[in-house]
Motif scaffolding. Structure first.
Motif, PDB file in Angstrom:
ATOM      1  N   ALA A  15       0.838  -1.203   0.000  1.00  0.00           N
ATOM      2  CA  ALA A  15       0.000   0.000   0.000  1.00  0.00           C
ATOM      3  C   ALA A  15       0.875   1.256   0.000  1.00  0.00           C
ATOM      4  O   ALA A  15       0.627   2.211  -0.751  1.00  0.00           O
ATOM      5  CB  ALA A  15      -0.918  -0.004   1.227  1.00  0.00           C
ATOM      6  N   LEU A  16       1.910   1.243   0.821  1.00  0.00           N
ATOM      7  CA  LEU A  16       2.810   2.408   0.872  1.00  0.00           C
ATOM      8  C   LEU A  16       3.502   2.584  -0.477  1.00  0.00           C
ATOM      9  O   LEU A  16       3.637   3.705  -0.982  1.00  0.00           O
ATOM     10  CB  LEU A  16       3.851   2.223   1.984  1.00  0.00           C
ATOM     11  N   LEU A  17       3.927   1.460  -1.053  1.00  0.00           N
ATOM     12  CA  LEU A  17       4.599   1.537  -2.351  1.00  0.00           C
ATOM     13  C   LEU A  17       3.653   2.086  -3.410  1.00  0.00           C
ATOM     14  O   LEU A  17       4.016   2.972  -4.190  1.00  0.00           O
ATOM     15  CB  LEU A  17       5.114   0.156  -2.770  1.00  0.00           C
ATOM     16  N   GLU A  18       2.429   1.562  -3.428  1.00  0.00           N
ATOM     17  CA  GLU A  18       1.488   2.016  -4.459  1.00  0.00           C
ATOM     18  C   GLU A  18       1.225   3.511  -4.325  1.00  0.00           C
ATOM     19  O   GLU A  18       1.172   4.244  -5.309  1.00  0.00           O
ATOM     20  CB  GLU A  18       0.168   1.226  -4.367  1.00  0.00           C
ATOM     21  N   SER A  19       1.102   3.958  -3.090  1.00  0.00           N
ATOM     22  CA  SER A  19       0.892   5.395  -2.863  1.00  0.00           C
ATOM     23  C   SER A  19       2.063   6.198  -3.435  1.00  0.00           C
ATOM     24  O   SER A  19       1.879   7.192  -4.129  1.00  0.00           O
ATOM     25  CB  SER A  19       0.734   5.651  -1.368  1.00  0.00           C
ATOM     26  N   ALA A  20       3.276   5.733  -3.139  1.00  0.00           N
ATOM     27  CA  ALA A  20       4.464   6.455  -3.623  1.00  0.00           C
ATOM     28  C   ALA A  20       4.513   6.435  -5.151  1.00  0.00           C
ATOM     29  O   ALA A  20       4.739   7.466  -5.790  1.00  0.00           O
ATOM     30  CB  ALA A  20       5.727   5.818  -3.042  1.00  0.00           C
ATOM     31  N   LEU A  21       4.265   5.255  -5.732  1.00  0.00           N
ATOM     32  CA  LEU A  21       4.394   5.144  -7.193  1.00  0.00           C
ATOM     33  C   LEU A  21       3.368   5.993  -7.932  1.00  0.00           C
ATOM     34  O   LEU A  21       3.644   6.530  -9.001  1.00  0.00           O
ATOM     35  CB  LEU A  21       4.293   3.674  -7.630  1.00  0.00           C
ATOM     36  N   ARG A  22       2.191   6.129  -7.338  1.00  0.00           N
ATOM     37  CA  ARG A  22       1.169   6.993  -7.960  1.00  0.00           C
ATOM     38  C   ARG A  22       1.704   8.420  -8.101  1.00  0.00           C
ATOM     39  O   ARG A  22       1.558   9.060  -9.138  1.00  0.00           O
ATOM     40  CB  ARG A  22      -0.057   7.073  -7.053  1.00  0.00           C
ATOM     41  N   GLN A  23       2.302   8.899  -7.020  1.00  0.00           N
ATOM     42  CA  GLN A  23       2.788  10.286  -7.042  1.00  0.00           C
ATOM     43  C   GLN A  23       3.983  10.426  -7.969  1.00  0.00           C
ATOM     44  O   GLN A  23       4.126  11.414  -8.689  1.00  0.00           O
ATOM     45  CB  GLN A  23       3.176  10.753  -5.628  1.00  0.00           C
ATOM     46  N   ILE A  24       4.832   9.399  -7.918  1.00  0.00           N
ATOM     47  CA  ILE A  24       6.026   9.441  -8.767  1.00  0.00           C
ATOM     48  C   ILE A  24       5.612   9.457 -10.241  1.00  0.00           C
ATOM     49  O   ILE A  24       6.157  10.205 -11.048  1.00  0.00           O
ATOM     50  CB  ILE A  24       6.939   8.230  -8.451  1.00  0.00           C
ATOM     51  N   GLU A  25       4.629   8.633 -10.544  1.00  0.00           N
ATOM     52  CA  GLU A  25       4.141   8.572 -11.923  1.00  0.00           C
ATOM     53  C   GLU A  25       3.614   9.940 -12.356  1.00  0.00           C
ATOM     54  O   GLU A  25       3.861  10.409 -13.466  1.00  0.00           O
ATOM     55  CB  GLU A  25       3.021   7.527 -12.000  1.00  0.00           C
ATOM     56  N   TYR A  26       2.932  10.580 -11.446  1.00  0.00           N
ATOM     57  CA  TYR A  26       2.376  11.896 -11.778  1.00  0.00           C
ATOM     58  C   TYR A  26       3.497  12.923 -11.995  1.00  0.00           C
ATOM     59  O   TYR A  26       3.467  13.714 -12.942  1.00  0.00           O
ATOM     60  CB  TYR A  26       1.434  12.343 -10.658  1.00  0.00           C
ATOM     61  N   LEU A  27       4.496  12.862 -11.124  1.00  0.00           N
ATOM     62  CA  LEU A  27       5.633  13.774 -11.295  1.00  0.00           C
ATOM     63  C   LEU A  27       6.383  13.472 -12.589  1.00  0.00           C
ATOM     64  O   LEU A  27       6.850  14.383 -13.271  1.00  0.00           O
ATOM     65  CB  LEU A  27       6.583  13.677 -10.089  1.00  0.00           C
ATOM     66  N   ASP A  28       6.470  12.177 -12.905  1.00  0.00           N
ATOM     67  CA  ASP A  28       7.107  11.784 -14.179  1.00  0.00           C
ATOM     68  C   ASP A  28       6.363  12.398 -15.356  1.00  0.00           C
ATOM     69  O   ASP A  28       6.962  12.913 -16.293  1.00  0.00           O
ATOM     70  CB  ASP A  28       7.088  10.253 -14.342  1.00  0.00           C
ATOM     71  N   LYS A  29       5.038  12.333 -15.291  1.00  0.00           N
ATOM     72  CA  LYS A  29       4.230  12.894 -16.384  1.00  0.00           C
ATOM     73  C   LYS A  29       4.492  14.384 -16.535  1.00  0.00           C
ATOM     74  O   LYS A  29       4.410  14.935 -17.628  1.00  0.00           O
ATOM     75  CB  LYS A  29       2.743  12.668 -16.094  1.00  0.00           C
ATOM     76  N   LEU A  30       4.794  15.021 -15.420  1.00  0.00           N
ATOM     77  CA  LEU A  30       5.067  16.459 -15.461  1.00  0.00           C
ATOM     78  C   LEU A  30       6.541  16.734 -15.748  1.00  0.00           C
ATOM     79  O   LEU A  30       7.005  17.863 -15.664  1.00  0.00           O
ATOM     80  CB  LEU A  30       4.684  17.107 -14.122  1.00  0.00           C
ATOM     81  N   SER A  31       7.279  15.655 -16.038  1.00  0.00           N
ATOM     82  CA  SER A  31       8.725  15.743 -16.298  1.00  0.00           C
ATOM     83  C   SER A  31       9.464  16.433 -15.168  1.00  0.00           C
ATOM     84  O   SER A  31      10.377  17.231 -15.388  1.00  0.00           O
ATOM     85  CB  SER A  31       9.009  16.485 -17.608  1.00  0.00           C
ATOM     86  N   PHE A  32       9.071  16.123 -13.944  1.00  0.00           N
ATOM     87  CA  PHE A  32       9.747  16.711 -12.775  1.00  0.00           C
ATOM     88  C   PHE A  32      10.514  15.598 -12.074  1.00  0.00           C
ATOM     89  O   PHE A  32       9.947  14.625 -11.614  1.00  0.00           O
ATOM     90  CB  PHE A  32       8.718  17.339 -11.829  1.00  0.00           C
ATOM     91  N   ASN A  33      11.825  15.792 -12.018  1.00  0.00           N
ATOM     92  CA  ASN A  33      12.690  14.709 -11.533  1.00  0.00           C
ATOM     93  C   ASN A  33      13.383  15.041 -10.210  1.00  0.00           C
ATOM     94  O   ASN A  33      14.100  14.228  -9.645  1.00  0.00           O
ATOM     95  CB  ASN A  33      13.736  14.422 -12.621  1.00  0.00           C
ATOM     96  N   LEU A  34      13.189  16.281  -9.756  1.00  0.00           N
ATOM     97  CA  LEU A  34      13.914  16.713  -8.552  1.00  0.00           C
ATOM     98  C   LEU A  34      13.163  16.300  -7.296  1.00  0.00           C
ATOM     99  O   LEU A  34      12.556  17.144  -6.613  1.00  0.00           O
ATOM    100  CB  LEU A  34      14.056  18.238  -8.540  1.00  0.00           C
ATOM    101  N   PHE A  35      13.182  15.038  -6.993  1.00  0.00           N
ATOM    102  CA  PHE A  35      12.486  14.640  -5.769  1.00  0.00           C
ATOM    103  C   PHE A  35      13.159  13.464  -5.100  1.00  0.00           C
ATOM    104  O   PHE A  35      13.975  12.750  -5.697  1.00  0.00           O
ATOM    105  CB  PHE A  35      11.011  14.330  -6.051  1.00  0.00           C
ATOM    106  N   LYS A  36      12.852  13.339  -3.824  1.00  0.00           N
ATOM    107  CA  LYS A  36      13.265  12.156  -3.054  1.00  0.00           C
ATOM    108  C   LYS A  36      11.997  11.605  -2.425  1.00  0.00           C
ATOM    109  O   LYS A  36      10.972  12.305  -2.379  1.00  0.00           O
ATOM    110  CB  LYS A  36      14.307  12.528  -1.990  1.00  0.00           C
ATOM    111  N   VAL A  37      12.079  10.391  -1.959  1.00  0.00           N
ATOM    112  CA  VAL A  37      10.853   9.718  -1.516  1.00  0.00           C
ATOM    113  C   VAL A  37      11.083   9.042  -0.171  1.00  0.00           C
ATOM    114  O   VAL A  37      12.154   8.491   0.086  1.00  0.00           O
ATOM    115  CB  VAL A  37      10.414   8.645  -2.555  1.00  0.00           C
ATOM    116  N   SER A  38      10.061   9.096   0.672  1.00  0.00           N
ATOM    117  CA  SER A  38      10.092   8.291   1.898  1.00  0.00           C
ATOM    118  C   SER A  38       8.799   7.493   1.981  1.00  0.00           C
ATOM    119  O   SER A  38       7.751   7.946   1.517  1.00  0.00           O
ATOM    120  CB  SER A  38      10.244   9.180   3.135  1.00  0.00           C
TER     121      SER A  38
END
Ligand code: SF4
Length: 374
Positions: free
Chosen positions: A156-179
């Motif tokens: 569940a935690l992974l899916e939550s993270a991947l959803r946001q990452i996917e969205y940031l990817d779509k916006l071509s925004f790569n400057l992030f870290k994840v917890s």
């Protein structure tokens, strides 16, 4: 030491929080978070300065209101470490605090709202060239994930993270870290393992709401220590219900224990028993306090008697092994002729350790500022 495990770190991209690099083999950084009222600017600045003195790399500040966003502007002028603004619920605060100079935005997309709001935050971060931390937390998963998984599982935690990452990817925004933080050691470790397989960006490791100073430090050491040994983790925070200074001290203790970022004295001390020839506990407590300013990496062994003293001394930079009236002193594994009077042992040890630290710094041209930034 020959038996020291070599840790191969996970390859990741690099971001900068202010001037502090995170990821791509940059030194693992230690973060903490203020617990003052953010709008109480003098109290918040004082706490950050105290954290800076003990070596914190990055400080996070809660920004619950527009007023606290304005406070960040003034706080930033008075401190040196980069500031991460912690935003929940109201995306407009993120926009404001970025304008006021925050070095990073920590958002939990689960409570920021719809995608257009997240998009506004991302565009704002891009405009100001600051990174985002996607902070997934087991206590605030999106409602549909709570429904789907029933409980905050690693998936569940992974899916939550991947959803946001996917969205940031779509916006071509790569400057992030994840917890992907959980208050449960097993869930946290597994979540981070899953995450590490999926992303290239830096990973911020931590156990959320880990508890009080002692239990929280133990939980964090188990989880973060396990992950670091697997090469997972580019920056970390120990979340304690305690003075934030403790978080930084525990963080450095974990790194020092794993010999990842040696900084300051690694004390080795016996647990004491009736054989001790001097008061080991009082000596170790006094020395830890008095020598907290020493940043030179060194091992100091305080052993109460000759049962284990000479053995530990072989591998220590400075060691003392308890004997009647005056104790044996060792430097770099070699016993010196000089003995230390048990009555005045603390003062003498302090003198020897300081002298040795100075010698190491001079011989190896160690610049204390460099050590701080290791
Ligand atoms: Fe006791 Fe000596 Fe062991 Fe210390 S080193 S716990 S004093 S036996």
């Amino acid at each position: 030491m020959s038996h020291v495990k070599h840790i191969t770190r996970r390859q990741s991209t690099r971001i900068y929080v202010g001037k502090v690099p995170v990821g791509n083999n940059a030194p693992i950084t230690i973060q903490s978070m203020t617990n003052t009222c953010t709008t109480n600017i003098p109290a918040t600045v004082n706490q950050i300065k105290a954290l800076e003195r003990i070596g914190v790399d990055i400080v996070r500040i809660s920004v619950p209101t527009i007023e606290s966003a304005e406070a960040i502007r003034l706080i930033k002028k008075q401190v040196n470490v980069p500031i991460v603004a912690d935003i929940h619920f109201d995306y407009r605060i993120a926009l404001k605090v970025a304008e006021y100079g925050a070095d990073c935005l920590r958002i939990n997309p689960g409570n920021i709202g719809n995608q257009s709001r997240i998009r506004s935050v991302v565009e704002c971060a891009r405009y100001h060239n600051i990174p985002i931390r996607i902070g997934i937390n087991s206590g605030s998963l999106e409602k549909n994930l709570q429904k789907k998984y029933k409980e905050p599982t690693p998936q569940a935690l992974l899916e939550s993270a991947l959803r946001q990452i996917e969205y940031l990817d779509k916006l071509s925004f790569n400057l992030f870290k994840v917890s992907v933080k959980s208050s449960d050691v097993f869930i946290a470790i597994e979540s981070y393992r899953l995450l590490a397989k999926q992303i290239q960006q830096p990973i911020h490791v931590g156990i959320t709401e880990s508890g009080g100073a002692r239990a929280g430090a133990v939980k964090s050491a188990i989880a973060i220590g396990s992950l670091l040994l697997e090469g997972i983790g580019d920056t970390l925070r120990i979340s304690l219900a305690a003075d934030p200074l403790e978080e930084v001290k525990v963080g450095f203790d974990i790194l020092r224990s794993l010999r990842i970022r040696p900084r300051g004295i690694n004390f080795i001390a016996c647990p004491t028993c009736s054989r001790q020839e001097f008061d080991v506990i009082s000596i170790i407590n006094t020395l830890e306090e008095r020598l907290s300013d020493i940043l030179t990496p060194m091992d100091v062994a305080i052993i109460g008697c000759m049962v284990n003293g000479p053995g530990e001394a072989k591998f220590a930079t400075i060691a003392v092994s308890g004997r009647k009236k005056s104790s044996s002193l060792y430097e770099d594994g070699i016993q010196l002729h000089e003995r230390l009077d048990n009555q005045t042992i603390v003062d003498q040890l302090e003198k020897h350790i300081r002298r040795k630290a100075h010698k190491i710094n001079t011989t190896h041209h160690i610049d204390i500022k460099t050590i701080t930034n290791l």
